[in-house]
Design a protein around this motif. Structure first.
Motif, short mmCIF file in Angstrom:
data_model
loop_
_atom_site.label_atom_id
_atom_site.label_comp_id
_atom_site.label_asym_id
_atom_site.label_seq_id
_atom_site.Cartn_x
_atom_site.Cartn_y
_atom_site.Cartn_z
N PRO A 366 0.81 -1.22 0.00
CA PRO A 366 0.00 0.00 0.00
C PRO A 366 0.85 1.28 0.00
N THR A 367 0.43 2.25 -0.79
CA THR A 367 1.01 3.59 -0.73
C THR A 367 0.00 4.56 -1.36
N ARG A 368 0.37 5.83 -1.43
CA ARG A 368 -0.50 6.81 -2.08
C ARG A 368 0.02 7.06 -3.50
N TYR A 369 -0.84 7.61 -4.34
CA TYR A 369 -0.49 7.79 -5.75
C TYR A 369 -0.87 9.19 -6.23
N HIS A 370 -0.10 9.64 -7.21
CA HIS A 370 -0.31 10.93 -7.86
C HIS A 370 -0.46 10.61 -9.35
N VAL A 371 -1.70 10.69 -9.84
CA VAL A 371 -2.02 10.26 -11.21
C VAL A 371 -2.35 11.48 -12.06
N ASN A 372 -1.62 11.62 -13.16
CA ASN A 372 -1.77 12.77 -14.06
C ASN A 372 -2.47 12.31 -15.34
N LEU A 373 -3.64 12.90 -15.65
CA LEU A 373 -4.45 12.49 -16.79
C LEU A 373 -4.70 13.64 -17.75
N GLN A 374 -4.72 13.34 -19.03
CA GLN A 374 -5.24 14.27 -20.03
C GLN A 374 -6.64 13.78 -20.43
N VAL A 375 -7.63 14.65 -20.32
CA VAL A 375 -9.01 14.24 -20.58
C VAL A 375 -9.70 15.24 -21.49
N GLU A 376 -10.83 14.83 -22.04
CA GLU A 376 -11.64 15.75 -22.83
C GLU A 376 -12.27 16.79 -21.91
N ASP A 377 -12.30 18.01 -22.37
CA ASP A 377 -12.83 19.10 -21.55
C ASP A 377 -14.32 19.25 -21.81
N ARG A 378 -15.10 18.39 -21.13
CA ARG A 378 -16.56 18.45 -21.28
C ARG A 378 -17.20 17.96 -19.98
N GLY A 403 -7.13 23.68 -17.53
CA GLY A 403 -7.23 23.63 -18.99
C GLY A 403 -5.88 23.40 -19.61
N HIS A 404 -5.90 22.71 -20.75
CA HIS A 404 -4.64 22.43 -21.45
C HIS A 404 -4.94 22.29 -22.93
N GLY A 405 -4.94 23.40 -23.66
CA GLY A 405 -5.27 23.36 -25.09
C GLY A 405 -6.73 23.03 -25.27
N GLU A 406 -7.01 22.04 -26.11
CA GLU A 406 -8.39 21.65 -26.36
C GLU A 406 -8.91 20.68 -25.32
N GLY A 407 -8.04 20.19 -24.45
CA GLY A 407 -8.47 19.26 -23.42
C GLY A 407 -8.27 19.85 -22.04
N ALA A 430 -7.18 4.12 -18.98
CA ALA A 430 -6.59 4.20 -20.31
C ALA A 430 -7.56 3.75 -21.40
N GLU A 431 -8.56 2.95 -21.03
CA GLU A 431 -9.55 2.47 -21.99
C GLU A 431 -10.76 3.40 -22.12
N MET A 432 -10.85 4.40 -21.26
CA MET A 432 -12.00 5.29 -21.29
C MET A 432 -11.94 6.23 -22.49
N GLU A 433 -13.05 6.40 -23.16
CA GLU A 433 -13.11 7.25 -24.35
C GLU A 433 -12.79 8.70 -24.02
N SER A 434 -13.17 9.16 -22.83
CA SER A 434 -12.97 10.56 -22.46
C SER A 434 -11.58 10.84 -21.91
N VAL A 435 -10.75 9.81 -21.72
CA VAL A 435 -9.38 9.99 -21.24
C VAL A 435 -8.43 9.92 -22.43
N THR A 436 -7.78 11.03 -22.72
CA THR A 436 -6.83 11.08 -23.84
C THR A 436 -5.59 10.25 -23.55
N SER A 437 -5.06 10.40 -22.34
CA SER A 437 -3.87 9.63 -21.95
C SER A 437 -3.69 9.71 -20.44
N VAL A 438 -3.07 8.66 -19.90
CA VAL A 438 -2.59 8.69 -18.52
C VAL A 438 -1.13 9.12 -18.61
N THR A 439 -0.90 10.39 -18.34
CA THR A 439 0.42 10.98 -18.60
C THR A 439 1.50 10.39 -17.69
N SER A 440 1.21 10.26 -16.41
CA SER A 440 2.19 9.72 -15.48
C SER A 440 1.50 9.21 -14.22
#
Length: 449
Positions: A366-378, A403-407, A430-440
Protein backbone atom coordinates in the motif's frame (compact mmCIF):
# COMPACT_ATOMS: atom_id res chain seq x y z
CA UNK A 1 42.82 0.40 22.95
CA UNK A 2 43.38 -1.69 26.04
CA UNK A 3 43.20 -5.42 26.54
CA UNK A 4 45.22 -8.58 26.13
CA UNK A 5 46.38 -9.61 22.64
CA UNK A 6 45.19 -13.04 21.52
CA UNK A 7 46.35 -15.70 19.08
CA UNK A 8 50.05 -15.01 19.50
CA UNK A 9 49.76 -11.37 18.49
CA UNK A 10 51.85 -8.76 20.24
CA UNK A 11 52.54 -5.07 19.62
CA UNK A 12 55.33 -5.93 17.19
CA UNK A 13 53.61 -8.66 15.16
CA UNK A 14 52.05 -7.04 12.06
CA UNK A 15 48.57 -7.62 10.80
CA UNK A 16 48.95 -8.14 7.06
CA UNK A 17 46.48 -6.61 4.63
CA UNK A 18 45.84 -7.49 0.98
CA UNK A 19 43.90 -5.03 -1.18
CA UNK A 20 42.09 -6.36 -4.24
CA UNK A 21 41.57 -3.57 -6.77
CA UNK A 22 43.14 -0.14 -7.12
CA UNK A 23 40.48 2.05 -8.66
CA UNK A 24 39.27 5.22 -6.97
CA UNK A 25 38.41 3.49 -3.71
CA UNK A 26 41.38 1.11 -3.69
CA UNK A 27 43.81 3.93 -4.36
CA UNK A 28 42.46 5.86 -1.36
CA UNK A 29 42.59 2.78 0.86
CA UNK A 30 46.22 2.15 -0.06
CA UNK A 31 47.12 5.81 0.48
CA UNK A 32 45.56 5.89 3.95
CA UNK A 33 47.21 2.60 4.93
CA UNK A 34 50.60 4.01 4.00
CA UNK A 35 50.20 7.63 5.10
CA UNK A 36 48.54 6.92 8.44
CA UNK A 37 50.38 3.77 9.48
CA UNK A 38 51.33 5.17 12.91
CA UNK A 39 47.76 6.18 13.73
CA UNK A 40 46.40 2.84 12.59
CA UNK A 41 48.96 1.01 14.72
CA UNK A 42 47.90 3.01 17.77
CA UNK A 43 44.22 2.32 17.15
CA UNK A 44 44.65 -1.40 16.51
CA UNK A 45 47.45 -2.24 18.93
CA UNK A 46 49.76 -3.70 16.31
CA UNK A 47 51.24 -2.59 12.97
CA UNK A 48 48.81 -2.79 10.03
CA UNK A 49 51.01 -3.59 7.05
CA UNK A 50 50.07 -3.58 3.37
CA UNK A 51 51.28 -6.89 1.94
CA UNK A 52 50.19 -6.39 -1.64
CA UNK A 53 47.68 -4.96 -4.09
CA UNK A 54 46.04 -7.02 -6.83
CA UNK A 55 45.71 -5.05 -10.08
CA UNK A 56 45.08 -5.74 -13.75
CA UNK A 57 48.32 -4.10 -14.81
CA UNK A 58 51.51 -3.45 -12.85
CA UNK A 59 52.02 -0.01 -14.40
CA UNK A 60 53.33 2.70 -12.08
CA UNK A 61 50.73 3.37 -9.38
CA UNK A 62 52.78 5.54 -7.06
CA UNK A 63 53.66 2.69 -4.68
CA UNK A 64 56.61 0.26 -4.66
CA UNK A 65 56.39 -2.09 -7.63
CA UNK A 66 56.93 -5.14 -5.41
CA UNK A 67 53.55 -4.49 -3.78
CA UNK A 68 51.70 -4.93 -7.08
CA UNK A 69 50.55 -8.27 -8.45
CA UNK A 70 48.29 -9.48 -11.22
CA UNK A 71 47.65 -12.75 -9.35
CA UNK A 72 44.94 -12.06 -6.74
CA UNK A 73 44.58 -15.76 -5.86
CA UNK A 74 48.24 -15.98 -4.85
CA UNK A 75 47.96 -12.78 -2.83
CA UNK A 76 44.85 -13.96 -0.95
CA UNK A 77 46.52 -17.29 -0.19
CA UNK A 78 49.70 -15.83 1.32
CA UNK A 79 50.43 -16.81 4.93
CA UNK A 80 51.32 -13.23 5.89
CA UNK A 81 47.89 -11.88 4.87
CA UNK A 82 45.36 -11.69 7.71
CA UNK A 83 42.72 -9.30 6.28
CA UNK A 84 41.57 -9.06 2.66
CA UNK A 85 40.01 -5.82 1.38
CA UNK A 86 37.94 -6.33 -1.78
CA UNK A 87 37.17 -3.21 -3.83
CA UNK A 88 37.05 -4.72 -7.32
CA UNK A 89 33.28 -4.83 -7.70
CA UNK A 90 31.09 -7.23 -9.65
CA UNK A 91 30.35 -10.87 -8.89
CA UNK A 92 33.30 -12.81 -10.25
CA UNK A 93 36.16 -13.07 -9.41
CA UNK A 94 35.36 -11.27 -6.10
CA UNK A 95 33.01 -14.05 -4.97
CA UNK A 96 35.67 -16.72 -5.49
CA UNK A 97 38.41 -14.63 -3.85
CA UNK A 98 36.32 -13.66 -0.82
CA UNK A 99 35.24 -17.27 -0.26
CA UNK A 100 38.87 -18.40 -0.48
CA UNK A 101 39.89 -15.81 2.09
CA UNK A 102 37.05 -16.65 4.49
CA UNK A 103 37.58 -20.38 4.16
CA UNK A 104 41.21 -19.82 5.11
CA UNK A 105 40.18 -17.93 8.24
CA UNK A 106 41.13 -14.51 6.90
CA UNK A 107 38.85 -11.56 7.66
CA UNK A 108 37.25 -9.77 4.71
CA UNK A 109 36.23 -6.16 4.20
CA UNK A 110 34.21 -5.47 1.05
CA UNK A 111 32.34 -2.59 -0.58
CA UNK A 112 30.66 -4.89 -3.10
CA UNK A 113 26.89 -4.29 -2.87
CA UNK A 114 26.09 -6.31 -6.02
CA UNK A 115 27.79 -9.38 -4.58
CA UNK A 116 26.30 -8.97 -1.11
CA UNK A 117 22.78 -8.43 -2.44
CA UNK A 118 22.75 -11.97 -3.83
CA UNK A 119 25.39 -13.92 -1.90
CA UNK A 120 25.45 -12.60 1.68
CA UNK A 121 24.14 -15.94 2.94
CA UNK A 122 26.90 -17.92 1.26
CA UNK A 123 29.62 -15.52 2.42
CA UNK A 124 28.25 -15.30 5.97
CA UNK A 125 28.14 -19.10 6.21
CA UNK A 126 31.79 -19.33 5.14
CA UNK A 127 32.74 -16.69 7.72
CA UNK A 128 30.86 -18.60 10.43
CA UNK A 129 32.51 -21.92 9.60
CA UNK A 130 36.02 -20.49 9.88
CA UNK A 131 35.22 -17.97 12.67
CA UNK A 132 36.37 -15.15 10.40
CA UNK A 133 34.97 -11.62 10.07
CA UNK A 134 32.92 -10.26 7.17
CA UNK A 135 32.52 -6.46 7.18
CA UNK A 136 30.66 -4.41 4.55
CA UNK A 137 29.83 -0.95 5.86
CA UNK A 138 31.07 0.61 2.61
CA UNK A 139 28.59 -1.39 0.51
CA UNK A 140 25.70 0.93 1.36
CA UNK A 141 25.83 4.73 1.21
CA UNK A 142 29.61 5.17 1.18
CA UNK A 143 30.90 7.00 4.23
CA UNK A 144 27.48 7.10 5.93
CA UNK A 145 27.49 4.72 8.91
CA UNK A 146 24.21 2.84 8.57
CA UNK A 147 25.16 -0.85 8.36
CA UNK A 148 26.82 -1.02 11.79
CA UNK A 149 23.97 0.84 13.57
CA UNK A 150 21.49 -1.68 12.14
CA UNK A 151 23.65 -4.64 13.17
CA UNK A 152 24.80 -3.39 16.56
CA UNK A 153 23.28 -0.16 17.86
CA UNK A 154 19.70 -1.24 17.10
CA UNK A 155 20.21 -4.93 17.82
CA UNK A 156 17.85 -4.75 20.79
CA UNK A 157 15.19 -2.66 19.03
CA UNK A 158 12.52 -3.46 16.46
CA UNK A 159 13.09 -1.68 13.15
CA UNK A 160 9.83 -1.05 11.30
CA UNK A 161 10.96 0.94 8.30
CA UNK A 162 14.08 2.02 6.43
CA UNK A 163 13.77 4.57 3.64
CA UNK A 164 16.54 6.41 1.90
CA UNK A 165 18.25 8.03 -1.01
CA UNK A 166 21.10 5.61 -1.64
CA UNK A 167 22.29 6.49 -5.15
CA UNK A 168 24.17 9.73 -5.69
CA UNK A 169 23.92 9.77 -9.49
CA UNK A 170 20.14 9.69 -9.59
CA UNK A 171 19.85 12.16 -6.74
CA UNK A 172 22.12 14.58 -8.60
CA UNK A 173 19.99 14.24 -11.75
CA UNK A 174 16.64 14.69 -9.99
CA UNK A 175 17.96 17.59 -7.89
CA UNK A 176 19.23 19.36 -11.00
CA UNK A 177 15.95 18.78 -12.86
CA UNK A 178 14.07 20.22 -9.90
CA UNK A 179 16.31 23.27 -9.60
CA UNK A 180 16.77 24.13 -13.28
CA UNK A 181 13.68 22.76 -15.04
CA UNK A 182 15.91 20.90 -17.51
CA UNK A 183 14.78 17.57 -18.95
CA UNK A 184 16.20 14.16 -18.05
CA UNK A 185 18.48 13.74 -21.10
CA UNK A 186 20.17 17.11 -20.66
CA UNK A 187 20.70 16.58 -16.95
CA UNK A 188 22.09 13.07 -17.46
CA UNK A 189 24.56 14.49 -19.99
CA UNK A 190 25.67 17.09 -17.44
CA UNK A 191 26.02 14.43 -14.74
CA UNK A 192 28.21 12.41 -17.10
CA UNK A 193 30.35 15.44 -17.93
CA UNK A 194 30.91 16.15 -14.23
CA UNK A 195 31.78 12.54 -13.45
CA UNK A 196 28.67 11.76 -11.38
CA UNK A 197 27.37 9.30 -13.98
CA UNK A 198 29.24 6.43 -15.61
CA UNK A 199 29.62 6.14 -19.38
CA UNK A 200 26.96 3.41 -19.09
CA UNK A 201 24.64 4.75 -16.37
CA UNK A 202 22.14 1.88 -16.52
CA UNK A 203 22.90 0.44 -13.08
CA UNK A 204 22.26 3.83 -11.50
CA UNK A 205 19.41 5.36 -13.49
CA UNK A 206 17.40 2.14 -13.78
CA UNK A 207 17.63 1.49 -10.05
CA UNK A 208 19.80 -1.65 -9.99
CA UNK A 209 22.40 -0.09 -7.70
CA UNK A 210 19.76 1.17 -5.27
CA UNK A 211 17.96 -2.19 -5.34
CA UNK A 212 21.12 -4.04 -4.31
CA UNK A 213 21.57 -1.66 -1.38
CA UNK A 214 17.91 -1.98 -0.43
CA UNK A 215 18.29 -5.77 -0.28
CA UNK A 216 21.22 -5.41 2.13
CA UNK A 217 19.39 -2.90 4.33
CA UNK A 218 16.24 -5.03 4.48
CA UNK A 219 18.20 -8.15 5.40
CA UNK A 220 19.83 -6.34 8.29
CA UNK A 221 16.76 -4.43 9.47
CA UNK A 222 14.27 -7.30 9.48
CA UNK A 223 16.50 -10.33 10.21
CA UNK A 224 15.27 -11.85 6.96
CA UNK A 225 17.39 -12.75 3.96
CA UNK A 226 16.46 -10.49 1.05
CA UNK A 227 18.14 -10.64 -2.35
CA UNK A 228 18.13 -8.18 -5.23
CA UNK A 229 15.56 -10.37 -7.00
CA UNK A 230 13.12 -9.72 -4.14
CA UNK A 231 13.27 -5.94 -4.66
CA UNK A 232 10.68 -4.27 -6.88
CA UNK A 233 12.59 -1.79 -9.03
CA UNK A 234 11.85 1.22 -11.22
CA UNK A 235 14.39 3.78 -12.39
CA UNK A 236 14.22 7.47 -13.23
CA UNK A 237 14.68 7.41 -17.00
CA UNK A 238 10.99 8.15 -17.63
CA UNK A 239 10.80 11.10 -15.22
CA UNK A 240 10.07 14.30 -17.13
CA UNK A 241 10.48 17.99 -16.46
CA UNK A 242 6.69 18.13 -16.31
CA UNK A 243 6.70 15.58 -13.47
CA UNK A 244 8.97 17.85 -11.46
CA UNK A 245 6.84 20.86 -12.31
CA UNK A 246 3.68 19.04 -11.22
CA UNK A 247 5.39 17.93 -8.01
CA UNK A 248 6.44 21.50 -7.25
CA UNK A 249 2.83 22.67 -7.68
CA UNK A 250 1.82 20.46 -4.75
CA UNK A 251 4.88 21.43 -2.65
CA UNK A 252 6.73 18.19 -3.37
CA UNK A 253 9.85 17.04 -5.14
CA UNK A 254 10.80 13.73 -6.76
CA UNK A 255 13.44 11.39 -5.32
CA UNK A 256 14.51 7.84 -6.14
CA UNK A 257 13.71 6.08 -2.87
CA UNK A 258 14.76 2.73 -1.48
CA UNK A 259 11.97 1.65 0.86
CA UNK A 260 12.14 -1.34 3.19
CA UNK A 261 9.27 -1.86 5.62
CA UNK A 262 7.14 -4.31 7.50
CA UNK A 263 3.67 -4.68 5.97
CA UNK A 264 0.67 -6.72 7.13
CA UNK A 265 -0.01 -10.21 5.87
CA UNK A 266 -3.40 -9.08 4.57
CA UNK A 267 -3.30 -6.05 2.21
CA UNK A 268 -4.94 -2.98 3.72
CA UNK A 269 -4.58 -4.10 7.33
CA UNK A 270 -2.25 -2.37 9.86
CA UNK A 271 1.06 -4.08 10.56
CA UNK A 272 0.88 -5.99 13.87
CA UNK A 273 3.05 -4.54 16.63
CA UNK A 274 3.91 -8.00 17.99
CA UNK A 275 5.59 -9.06 14.75
CA UNK A 276 3.03 -11.74 13.97
CA UNK A 277 1.48 -12.24 10.55
CA UNK A 278 3.57 -9.68 8.70
CA UNK A 279 5.72 -9.53 5.61
CA UNK A 280 8.59 -7.45 4.28
CA UNK A 281 8.17 -5.04 1.39
CA UNK A 282 11.30 -3.87 -0.38
CA UNK A 283 11.09 -1.57 -3.37
CA UNK A 284 12.95 1.13 -5.30
CA UNK A 285 11.17 3.74 -7.37
CA UNK A 286 10.92 7.48 -8.00
CA UNK A 287 8.34 9.04 -5.70
CA UNK A 288 6.96 12.41 -4.73
CA UNK A 289 7.82 13.49 -1.20
CA UNK A 290 6.72 16.70 0.53
CA UNK A 291 9.35 19.44 0.59
CA UNK A 292 9.08 19.50 4.39
CA UNK A 293 10.22 15.85 4.57
CA UNK A 294 13.87 15.46 5.72
CA UNK A 295 14.81 13.54 2.55
CA UNK A 296 13.53 16.35 0.31
CA UNK A 297 16.45 18.54 1.41
CA UNK A 298 19.07 15.97 0.34
CA UNK A 299 20.45 17.43 -2.86
CA UNK A 300 23.23 16.82 -5.35
CA UNK A 301 25.12 13.55 -5.05
CA UNK A 302 24.51 13.20 -1.32
CA UNK A 303 22.74 10.24 0.27
CA UNK A 304 20.57 9.88 3.35
CA UNK A 305 18.88 6.99 5.13
CA UNK A 306 16.03 7.29 7.63
CA UNK A 307 15.53 4.40 10.06
CA UNK A 308 12.32 4.15 12.04
CA UNK A 309 12.57 1.93 15.12
CA UNK A 310 10.03 1.17 17.81
CA UNK A 311 12.03 2.46 20.80
CA UNK A 312 14.64 4.70 19.17
CA UNK A 313 12.13 6.50 16.96
CA UNK A 314 13.29 8.14 13.74
CA UNK A 315 17.03 8.28 13.05
CA UNK A 316 18.57 9.95 10.00
CA UNK A 317 22.00 9.25 8.56
CA UNK A 318 23.29 11.76 6.00
CA UNK A 319 26.48 12.33 4.04
CA UNK A 320 28.49 11.55 0.94
CA UNK A 321 27.28 8.25 -0.40
CA UNK A 322 29.92 7.60 -3.03
CA UNK A 323 33.37 8.60 -4.23
CA UNK A 324 36.86 7.32 -3.56
CA UNK A 325 37.62 9.10 -0.29
CA UNK A 326 34.20 8.71 1.42
CA UNK A 327 33.95 5.02 0.55
CA UNK A 328 37.57 4.45 1.59
CA UNK A 329 36.71 5.98 4.96
CA UNK A 330 34.07 3.30 5.52
CA UNK A 331 36.45 0.58 4.31
CA UNK A 332 39.16 1.73 6.73
CA UNK A 333 36.67 1.78 9.59
CA UNK A 334 35.86 -1.86 8.88
CA UNK A 335 39.53 -2.69 8.44
CA UNK A 336 40.38 -1.29 11.86
CA UNK A 337 37.56 -3.34 13.43
CA UNK A 338 38.75 -6.51 11.66
CA UNK A 339 42.36 -5.88 12.69
CA UNK A 340 41.38 -5.23 16.30
CA UNK A 341 39.45 -8.50 16.36
CA UNK A 342 42.51 -10.33 15.05
CA UNK A 343 44.67 -8.70 17.72
CA UNK A 344 42.33 -9.17 20.68
CA UNK A 345 40.55 -12.33 19.61
CA UNK A 346 37.09 -10.86 19.03
CA UNK A 347 34.60 -11.42 16.23
CA UNK A 348 32.19 -9.35 14.22
CA UNK A 349 28.48 -10.13 14.65
CA UNK A 350 27.36 -12.89 12.32
CA UNK A 351 24.38 -12.89 9.98
CA UNK A 352 20.99 -12.72 11.71
CA UNK A 353 18.10 -14.05 9.58
CA UNK A 354 16.11 -15.84 12.24
CA UNK A 355 12.82 -14.03 11.44
CA UNK A 356 12.46 -15.50 7.92
CA UNK A 357 9.59 -13.15 7.07
CA UNK A 358 7.97 -13.66 3.66
CA UNK A 359 8.46 -11.04 0.95
CA UNK A 360 5.34 -9.09 0.01
CA UNK A 361 4.75 -8.74 -3.75
CA UNK A 362 4.50 -5.18 -5.03
CA UNK A 363 0.83 -5.75 -5.87
CA UNK A 364 0.02 -6.07 -2.16
CA UNK A 365 2.03 -3.03 -1.10
CA UNK A 366 0.00 0.00 0.00
CA UNK A 367 1.01 3.59 -0.73
CA UNK A 368 -0.50 6.81 -2.08
CA UNK A 369 -0.49 7.79 -5.75
CA UNK A 370 -0.31 10.93 -7.86
CA UNK A 371 -2.02 10.26 -11.21
CA UNK A 372 -1.77 12.77 -14.06
CA UNK A 373 -4.45 12.49 -16.79
CA UNK A 374 -5.24 14.27 -20.03
CA UNK A 375 -9.01 14.24 -20.58
CA UNK A 376 -11.64 15.75 -22.83
CA UNK A 377 -12.83 19.10 -21.55
CA UNK A 378 -16.56 18.45 -21.28
CA UNK A 379 -19.13 17.99 -18.50
CA UNK A 380 -19.28 14.67 -16.68
CA UNK A 381 -15.69 13.57 -17.32
CA UNK A 382 -14.54 14.16 -13.75
CA UNK A 383 -17.48 12.17 -12.43
CA UNK A 384 -16.67 9.24 -14.71
CA UNK A 385 -12.99 9.30 -13.74
CA UNK A 386 -13.83 9.41 -10.04
CA UNK A 387 -16.24 6.52 -10.55
CA UNK A 388 -13.49 4.38 -12.06
CA UNK A 389 -11.27 4.95 -9.01
CA UNK A 390 -14.17 4.02 -6.72
CA UNK A 391 -14.99 0.91 -8.73
CA UNK A 392 -11.52 -0.47 -7.99
CA UNK A 393 -11.54 0.45 -4.31
CA UNK A 394 -9.12 3.39 -4.61
CA UNK A 395 -10.14 6.35 -2.48
CA UNK A 396 -9.43 9.85 -3.86
CA UNK A 397 -7.86 12.45 -1.56
CA UNK A 398 -7.75 15.49 -3.89
CA UNK A 399 -8.37 16.38 -7.54
CA UNK A 400 -6.94 19.35 -9.39
CA UNK A 401 -8.23 20.34 -12.82
CA UNK A 402 -6.76 22.76 -15.34
CA UNK A 403 -7.23 23.63 -18.99
CA UNK A 404 -4.64 22.43 -21.45
CA UNK A 405 -5.27 23.36 -25.09
CA UNK A 406 -8.39 21.65 -26.36
CA UNK A 407 -8.47 19.26 -23.42
CA UNK A 408 -8.03 19.40 -19.69
CA UNK A 409 -5.56 17.99 -17.21
CA UNK A 410 -6.66 16.15 -14.09
CA UNK A 411 -4.25 15.48 -11.24
CA UNK A 412 -5.66 12.89 -8.85
CA UNK A 413 -4.03 12.19 -5.48
CA UNK A 414 -5.25 9.04 -3.73
CA UNK A 415 -5.37 7.84 -0.17
CA UNK A 416 -3.40 4.68 0.59
CA UNK A 417 -4.20 1.87 -1.82
CA UNK A 418 -2.49 -1.35 -2.79
CA UNK A 419 -0.49 -1.40 -6.01
CA UNK A 420 -2.68 -3.99 -7.71
CA UNK A 421 -5.83 -1.88 -7.23
CA UNK A 422 -4.13 1.22 -8.60
CA UNK A 423 -2.77 -0.73 -11.60
CA UNK A 424 -6.27 -1.99 -12.42
CA UNK A 425 -7.60 1.57 -12.11
CA UNK A 426 -4.99 2.99 -14.48
CA UNK A 427 -5.63 0.22 -17.01
CA UNK A 428 -9.36 1.01 -16.93
CA UNK A 429 -8.75 4.75 -17.24
CA UNK A 430 -6.59 4.20 -20.31
CA UNK A 431 -9.55 2.47 -21.99
CA UNK A 432 -12.00 5.29 -21.29
CA UNK A 433 -13.11 7.25 -24.35
CA UNK A 434 -12.97 10.56 -22.46
CA UNK A 435 -9.38 9.99 -21.24
CA UNK A 436 -6.83 11.08 -23.84
CA UNK A 437 -3.87 9.63 -21.95
CA UNK A 438 -2.59 8.69 -18.52
CA UNK A 439 0.42 10.98 -18.60
CA UNK A 440 2.19 9.72 -15.48
CA UNK A 441 1.70 7.73 -12.29
CA UNK A 442 3.99 8.52 -9.40
CA UNK A 443 3.82 7.23 -5.88
CA UNK A 444 3.53 9.69 -3.00
CA UNK A 445 5.61 8.87 0.07
CA UNK A 446 6.39 10.63 3.33
CA UNK A 447 2.88 11.79 4.22
CA UNK A 448 0.90 10.99 7.34
CA UNK A 449 -2.37 10.19 5.52
Amino acid sequence: MTGVPQGGWGPDRPIGVAVLGMGNVGTEVVRILRDHADDLRARVGAPVVLRGVAVRSTRDRGIPAELLTTDPDELVGRDDVDVVVEVIGGIDPPRRLILAALNAGKSVVTANKALLADYTGELAAAAERSRADLYFEAAVAGAIPVVRPLIQSLAGDRVNRVVGIVNGTTNFILSAMDETGADYSATLAEATRLGYAEADPTADVEGYDAAAKAAILATLAFHTRVTAADVYREGISRITAEDLETASAVHCTVKLLAICERVPEAPGEPAPADGGKERVSVRVYPALIPRKHPLATVSGAFNAVVVEAEAAGRLMFYGQGAGGAPTASAVLGDLVMAARNKFYGGRAPGESVYAELPIAPIGDTPTRYHVNLQVEDRPGVLEKVAGEFAAHGVSISTVRQGGHGEGARLVVVTHHAVESALADTVAALAEMESVTSVTSVLRLEGTEE
